[in-house]
Scaffold this motif. Structure first.
Motif, PDB file in Angstrom:
ATOM      1  N   GLN A 138       1.743  -6.554  26.771  1.00  0.00           N
ATOM      2  CA  GLN A 138       3.121  -6.769  27.211  1.00  0.00           C
ATOM      3  C   GLN A 138       3.795  -5.406  27.275  1.00  0.00           C
ATOM      4  O   GLN A 138       3.861  -4.700  26.266  1.00  0.00           O
ATOM      5  N   MET A 139       4.282  -5.065  28.456  1.00  0.00           N
ATOM      6  CA  MET A 139       4.890  -3.754  28.665  1.00  0.00           C
ATOM      7  C   MET A 139       6.356  -3.932  29.018  1.00  0.00           C
ATOM      8  O   MET A 139       6.675  -4.525  30.056  1.00  0.00           O
ATOM      9  N   ASN A 140       7.231  -3.439  28.166  1.00  0.00           N
ATOM     10  CA  ASN A 140       8.672  -3.523  28.386  1.00  0.00           C
ATOM     11  C   ASN A 140       9.265  -2.127  28.544  1.00  0.00           C
ATOM     12  O   ASN A 140       8.622  -1.129  28.200  1.00  0.00           O
ATOM     13  N   SER A 141      10.463  -2.067  29.045  1.00  0.00           N
ATOM     14  CA  SER A 141      11.180  -0.795  29.229  1.00  0.00           C
ATOM     15  C   SER A 141      10.294   0.228  29.935  1.00  0.00           C
ATOM     16  O   SER A 141      10.177   1.379  29.503  1.00  0.00           O
ATOM     17  N   LEU A 142       9.697  -0.187  31.016  1.00  0.00           N
ATOM     18  CA  LEU A 142       8.750   0.673  31.720  1.00  0.00           C
ATOM     19  C   LEU A 142       9.431   1.895  32.317  1.00  0.00           C
ATOM     20  O   LEU A 142      10.597   1.843  32.744  1.00  0.00           O
ATOM     21  N   LYS A 143       8.683   2.989  32.330  1.00  0.00           N
ATOM     22  CA  LYS A 143       9.162   4.267  32.834  1.00  0.00           C
ATOM     23  C   LYS A 143       8.237   4.738  33.959  1.00  0.00           C
ATOM     24  O   LYS A 143       7.057   4.355  33.990  1.00  0.00           O
ATOM     25  N   PRO A 144       8.722   5.609  34.823  1.00  0.00           N
ATOM     26  CA  PRO A 144       7.846   6.126  35.885  1.00  0.00           C
ATOM     27  C   PRO A 144       6.568   6.765  35.351  1.00  0.00           C
ATOM     28  O   PRO A 144       5.515   6.673  35.990  1.00  0.00           O
ATOM     29  N   GLU A 145       6.643   7.371  34.179  1.00  0.00           N
ATOM     30  CA  GLU A 145       5.445   8.008  33.606  1.00  0.00           C
ATOM     31  C   GLU A 145       4.413   6.997  33.107  1.00  0.00           C
ATOM     32  O   GLU A 145       3.307   7.381  32.712  1.00  0.00           O
ATOM     33  N   ASP A 146       4.734   5.717  33.136  1.00  0.00           N
ATOM     34  CA  ASP A 146       3.754   4.684  32.818  1.00  0.00           C
ATOM     35  C   ASP A 146       2.889   4.342  34.029  1.00  0.00           C
ATOM     36  O   ASP A 146       1.927   3.572  33.901  1.00  0.00           O
ATOM     37  N   THR A 147       3.223   4.886  35.176  1.00  0.00           N
ATOM     38  CA  THR A 147       2.453   4.621  36.388  1.00  0.00           C
ATOM     39  C   THR A 147       1.021   5.122  36.227  1.00  0.00           C
ATOM     40  O   THR A 147       0.797   6.303  35.940  1.00  0.00           O
ATOM     41  N   ALA A 148       0.068   4.214  36.382  1.00  0.00           N
ATOM     42  CA  ALA A 148      -1.346   4.545  36.197  1.00  0.00           C
ATOM     43  C   ALA A 148      -2.186   3.301  36.462  1.00  0.00           C
ATOM     44  O   ALA A 148      -1.659   2.174  36.500  1.00  0.00           O
TER      45      ALA A 148
END
Length: 127
Positions: free
Chosen positions: A82-92
């Motif tokens: 579960q991924m919350n508060s996603l940021k652009p640096e989580d792009t992968a």
């Protein structure tokens, strides 16, 4: 034949949420430590999270601590992220991985400790 199949990736805006799933087959799933890793373009594969057999012990990379939650359902042979508060640096591309039967947590942040890998699912976070 062991198979790990990830799903749930996609495109989301900054601050949004996604839930990744990894369905496992060919394993004695309840005896495999499971992990999530990710790899962004031009970067090395990095550890995200890991969970022990019973699901009672979890580990996280500092970059996702407090935002991501790893869990598992041994009855369904599935591990979740579960991924919350996603940021652009989580792009992968996010990969599910399993250690060999009976291997516990320990060096869980090292990709070489995992024997089985899925094909990955793309997560893209727009700013």
């Amino acid at each position: 034949q062991v198979q790990l199949v990830e799903s749930g990736g996609g495109l989301v805006q900054t601050g949004g949420s996604l839930r990744l799933s990894c369905a496992a087959s060919g394993l004695t799933f309840s005896r495999n430590t499971m992990g999530w890793f990710r790899q962004a373009p031009g970067k090395e594969r990095e550890f995200v999270a890991a969970i022990n057999w019973g699901g009672g012990i979890t580990r996280y990379a500092d970059s996702v601590k407090g935002r991501f939650t790893i869990s598992r359902d041994n009855a369904k042979n599935t591990v979740y992220l579960q991924m919350n508060s996603l940021k652009p640096e989580d792009t992968a591309v996010h990969y599910c991985a399993a250690k060999r039967l009976g291997y516990g947590l320990g060096d869980e942040n090292t990709a070489g400790e995992y024997y089985y890998w899925g094909q990955g699912t793309q997560v893209t976070v727009s700013s």
